[in-house]
Design a protein around this motif. Structure first.
Motif, PDB file in Angstrom:
ATOM      1  N   ARG A 140       0.836  -1.200   0.000  1.00 51.01           N
ATOM      2  CA  ARG A 140       0.000   0.000   0.000  1.00 51.01           C
ATOM      3  C   ARG A 140       0.879   1.263   0.000  1.00 51.01           C
ATOM      4  O   ARG A 140       0.644   2.200  -0.775  1.00 51.01           O
ATOM      5  N   GLN A 141       1.871   1.285   0.877  1.00 57.99           N
ATOM      6  CA  GLN A 141       2.732   2.460   0.947  1.00 57.99           C
ATOM      7  C   GLN A 141       3.515   2.659  -0.342  1.00 57.99           C
ATOM      8  O   GLN A 141       3.713   3.789  -0.801  1.00 57.99           O
ATOM      9  N   GLN A 166       1.158   4.159  -2.853  1.00 57.07           N
ATOM     10  CA  GLN A 166       0.912   5.571  -2.537  1.00 57.07           C
ATOM     11  C   GLN A 166       2.093   6.452  -2.923  1.00 57.07           C
ATOM     12  O   GLN A 166       1.911   7.622  -3.283  1.00 57.07           O
ATOM     13  N   ARG A 167       3.287   5.887  -2.893  1.00 58.43           N
ATOM     14  CA  ARG A 167       4.469   6.665  -3.291  1.00 58.43           C
ATOM     15  C   ARG A 167       4.665   6.710  -4.796  1.00 58.43           C
ATOM     16  O   ARG A 167       5.595   7.352  -5.279  1.00 58.43           O
ATOM     17  N   GLU A 189      -4.358   5.572  -6.177  1.00 56.70           N
ATOM     18  CA  GLU A 189      -4.073   5.446  -4.749  1.00 56.70           C
ATOM     19  C   GLU A 189      -2.815   6.270  -4.478  1.00 56.70           C
ATOM     20  O   GLU A 189      -1.703   5.857  -4.819  1.00 56.70           O
ATOM     21  N   GLY A 190      -2.995   7.465  -3.920  1.00 51.29           N
ATOM     22  CA  GLY A 190      -1.859   8.343  -3.716  1.00 51.29           C
ATOM     23  C   GLY A 190      -1.247   8.728  -5.043  1.00 51.29           C
ATOM     24  O   GLY A 190      -1.940   9.148  -5.979  1.00 51.29           O
TER      25      GLY A 190
END
Length: 900
Positions: free
Chosen positions: A708-709, A712-713, A860-861
């Motif tokens: 997920r992170q 998002q990046r 997402e991000g």
């Protein structure tokens, strides 16, 4: 094909190497000799033990040992054995077959091959010449072994059978050699077998274990079934994606064997399976062929009775899908069949009945089946030749006067796909012509360059099987499947019910009831024609129209060369008056090397791309080069999840397509590393479909959060098929869709706390079935159909994709559409009345998939999740999906916003 050569010293060196290899010894050699055959009298032909150092059936021979033994046989009997090379595996192992027969037949082998090719084309000979060939030619059997590398005994049995044929002097065997050429393809999958043998002996202890729980009987991922790219090559015959299959098909078109045996293994609790196959039969298999399959089965049964071996027929392994080794030769007029031996999957296996099945048992039973089949060919020699000729002759006649007389491919859209499909047909023995001028046929006009496949040729049955939009299943069989399903019983459909190559390539094809009158040039097997550059000295730069794999290969090649490339999200019209589709590539001179012209010319030639030089950047319509809608394309680093719970087949075909079709590298990463690894080096991560295990379990909470992170990046996470379950699961799903339960299931009344509910009256059997259904059931499993989808033409992810796209639907995963505030459903199944393009699908599933998503994208991000709800790379033969998959990788990476 070229004959293999070798020397005494080479064989001796190989034997010495084996003796020094240090492989563990076993103490479980078969108590009975292998082979065992009535009234056999053997001469001094070198045995397996003489050459390899162990008795037949006492060890699982490696690919190198198998080749060494056949070389020894050819050395000992040069007048009766010829070895031929037909290719090389991805890992560099040789692929070969051996021809064995009487001295007279082997001396005439080249002439026999030529005469079989003449008999295979009734247009080339008259009836008198055909009769002479049928009266004089020997029969032929091709015994193909162990296409699945962990199906081990057939390859060993090929060595045993070859030794018996060469060393036995009994009258029965000599008669077989006089009447028959026996072609042994001892090892169809050397890479897979090498993987199995290495891992098996790495787990072996003091003595073999028969316990099915032991490591010996539970291979690690990926097991030995598949080849280097993890393909099930028994499904590859109509697609020819792998070198092993390509070479084998070419060898068969050179030899035209009358009987083709595809020898496999199955679960060790089963006995032995041989022809005839289960229903349904493909309608292009004739009644004469089915009778011939019974000849083989009946003689096999006689010999199995003689030895007291159990067997079964007809219950599984149908003859409908044409992409098996046991099916494809049928459509050329041969008899083709599957043999399946219950596998010890090692030296010993304890069955559920408590018996110990040994490797030697499998070798012996395969040997008996092979000998019985050779005997059938010998005894039925003239009948088999006559029926082979009849099948080919009838094909010509049916194609010249039937309702289907030609297939025409316009070639105005997707030059790469059309060319590859035509080359694929030619590689399978089908004649294809390309029109040298424009013409009219069946009320339509076609431009020069259109491809024409005339039905009136010997390969008529294969043409119909591969090109017809739908090959129907037997109505009685389908009625039985519906009856079984209505009674909550599993259906008997074994494999996919649709495989139409034009649909899977998503090219334009017309079926015509006449033979076009137009001059054509024959097409060859070259899949990629050199591209060209027009106006190469143009001042501004170059444009490449997007939409086929020629332009796709150009993109990856340009990125790997370090070129500056831009791609348009929208269609545009250049000052030259030509409109270019969305996705088209701009390669400006500014920012690129001085030698750009030479580089672009080289890339166009290698990739097939059609490139046009532009003197100026001005656009009449659409975005200019400096627009935000002209995305700079970057060379992404691609990671692919590798290892359990990923499906071996999905992981393999995905890697193959990216590396061998897109010509771009992939890094395989195991789930354990994805739990906490720094993924910042990668811009794209692909989760293949799962084989049934859970990505949630494999990755855990830490892995999900790490992904997920990363997204998002600015990462692009792509899920394939049922890997999309991972994206929609959890308390905070990555994708705001969900799996659907079976629609219109009548809910049963809730049970009261006392275990009672309102009484109901059940009037008939149908009502009874309704009441016993599972109210939480998933949609019924679909074995594999081709569905029609509608493509959102206004989204960057579908740049260059035709407005209608064909896709496979397999299984029972149906997802709810994304809401507009979450993302976009960019490819959706069309309405229920027309969604089924080919194959057989349950009516309620057909209703339920209508207007549901095939491809979703959710931001997402700084990154995004792109989810295919079905596998776009299934068996690597959905060529029409390749550009869409390429868009998800390369255009997805261009639209993400990582810090660069």
């Amino acid at each position: 094909m070229k004959s293999l050569s070798f020397s005494v010293s080479a064989v001796a060196l190989a034997i010495s190497a084996l003796a020094l290899s240090g492989m563990p010894s076993t103490s479980t050699a078969s108590e009975q000799p292998v082979p065992e055959w009535p009234q056999a009298r053997y001469s001094g032909t070198p045995t397996i033990e003489d050459v390899l150092g162990y008795p037949a059936g006492s060890r699982i021979s490696s690919p190198e040992q198998i080749q060494t033994y056949f070389q020894a046989l050819a050395q000992a009997h040069p007048d009766q054995v010829k070895l031929f090379d037909y290719g090389e595996t991805w890992q560099g192992r040789p692929l070969f077959y051996a021809a064995i027969g009487s001295e007279e037949n082997i001396a005439q082998l080249n002439a026999i091959k030529t005469d079989m090719q003449r008999l295979a084309d009734p247009r080339s000979i008259n009836s008198r010449e055909a009769r002479q060939l049928i009266e004089s030619l020997p029969a032929s059997v091709w015994i193909a072994n162990s296409v699945h590398g962990n199906e081990i005994s057939p390859a060993e049995a090929a060595m045993v059978t070859a030794w018996h044929l060469l060393s036995s002097s009994d009258e029965r065997t000599q008669s077989m050699l006089e009447n028959t050429i026996i072609y042994f393809d001892p090892l169809q999958n050397p890479d897979g077998r090498a993987r199995f043998v290495s891992r098996y002996y790495a787990t072996l202890g003091l003595e073999p274990s028969a316990d099915r729980l032991s490591a010996e009987h539970n291979e690690p991922w990926p097991n030995g079934r598949t080849n280097h790219y993890l393909f099930d090559m028994n499904r590859d015959w109509i697609a020819l994606t792998q070198p092993e299959t390509k070479g084998r098909v070419a060898a068969l078109l050179e030899t035209y064997p009358l009987i083709f045996v595809d020898s496999h293994e199955m679960g060790g609790d089963l006995s032995y399976y041989f022809t005839p196959e289960a229903h349904p039969y493909n309608p292009f298999i004739t009644s004469e062929q089915r009778e011939g399959l019974n000849w083989v089965g009946e003689n096999n049964a006689l010999w199995f009775d003689t030895f007291g071996f159990d067997y079964f027929t007809r219950e599984i392994f149908d003859a409908f899908y044409p992409g098996y080794g046991a099916s494809w030769p049928l459509y050329h007029g041969s008899l083709a069949m599957t043999y399946e031996m219950g596998s010890a999957r090692g030296h010993e296996f304890k069955t559920r009945d408590g018996e110990i099945l040994t490797y030697a048992d499998g070798v012996q039973r395969n040997f008996v089946a092979f000998m019985a089949t050779i005997e059938t060919a010998s005894q039925r020699r003239q009948d088999l030749l006559q029926r082979f000729y009849n099948y080919r002759q009838q094909g010509i006649e049916q194609g010249s006067r039937g309702a289907v007389r030609s297939y025409i491919f316009s070639n105005t859209r997707d030059l790469a796909g059309n060319r590859k499909l035509m080359a694929l047909l030619v590689a399978q023995g089908i004649e294809v012509g390309q029109a040298t001028e424009g013409f009219r046929a069946c009320g339509e006009s076609y431009e020069q360059g259109a491809y024409v496949v005339q039905a009136s040729q010997p390969g008529y049955h294969l043409i119909r099987t591969l090109l017809d939009t739908n090959v129907p299943m037997d109505e009685e069989f389908l009625a039985e499947q519906e009856r079984l399903r209505a009674n909550n019983l599993p259906d008997q459909i074994y494999d996919v019910t649709a495989w139409s190559l034009p649909l899977m390539f998503n090219v334009d094809m017309d079926v015509c009831q006449q033979q076009p009158r137009v001059a054509t040039t024959p097409v060859n097997t070259q899949r990629i024609l050199p591209g060209e550059v027009v106006n190469a000295d143009a001042e501004f730069g170059f444009v490449v129209p997007w939409g086929d794999m020629n332009s796709g290969r150009f993109l990856t090649a340009a990125l790997r060369e370090g070129l500056l490339v831009r791609s348009s999200d929208l269609k545009f019209t250049h000052a030259n008056g030509i409109e270019y589709p969305a996705g088209s590539l701009i390669v400006p001179r500014a920012g690129n090397p001085e030698e750009l012209t030479a580089v672009v010319q080289q890339l166009a030639s290698a990739t097939g791309a059609q490139v046009t030089g532009l003197d100026k950047s001005w656009m009449r319509d659409g975005p200019n080069v400096g627009s935000v809608n002209m995305k700079r394309m970057h060379a992404p680093n691609i990671a692919l999840l590798w290892d359990e719970p990923a499906s071996v087949l999905s992981a393999g075909s995905t890697r193959f397509i990216i590396e061998r079709e897109f010509n771009y590298p992939v890094t395989a990463i195991r789930p354990a590393q994805l739990r906490a690894a720094d993924l910042s080096h990668y811009q794209v991560l692909i989760l293949p479909a799962s084989s049934g295990g859970s990505y949630d379990q494999a990755l855990g909470k830490s892995g999900r959060e790490n992904l997920r992170q990363w997204v998002q990046r600015g990462g692009v996470l792509i899920t394939l098929g049922n890997a999309t379950r991972f994206a929609v699961s959890g308390d905070a799903p990555l994708l705001n869709s969900s799996l659907e339960q079976k629609a219109q299931v009548n809910e049963l009344a809730d049970l009261a706390s006392a275990g009672r509910t309102d009484g109901v009256l059940i009037d008939n059997d149908d009502e009874h079935q309704r009441h016993i259904r599972n109210p939480n059931a998933q949609p019924d499993w679909v074995s594999g159909i081709i569905a029609r989808t509608a493509v959102d033409q206004e989204h960057w992810l579908t740049a260059g994709i035709h407005e209608e796209l064909h896709a496979m639907f397999i299984g029972n995963d149906i997802y709810t559409p994304l809401r507009i505030n979450h993302g976009r459903n960019v490819v959706n199944y069309i309405g229920a009345d027309n969604v089924l393009a080919s194959g057989y699908m349950w009516a309620e599933t057909q209703q339920q998939i209508a207007h549901k998503p095939l491809l979703m994208v959710q931001p997402e991000g700084n990154g995004m999740i792109i989810s295919f709800t079905q596998e776009p790379n299934f068996r690597a033969y959905l060529d029409g999906m390749h550009v869409l998959f390429m868009n998800s990788i390369f255009r997805g990476a261009a639209h993400a916003r990582p810090l660069r």
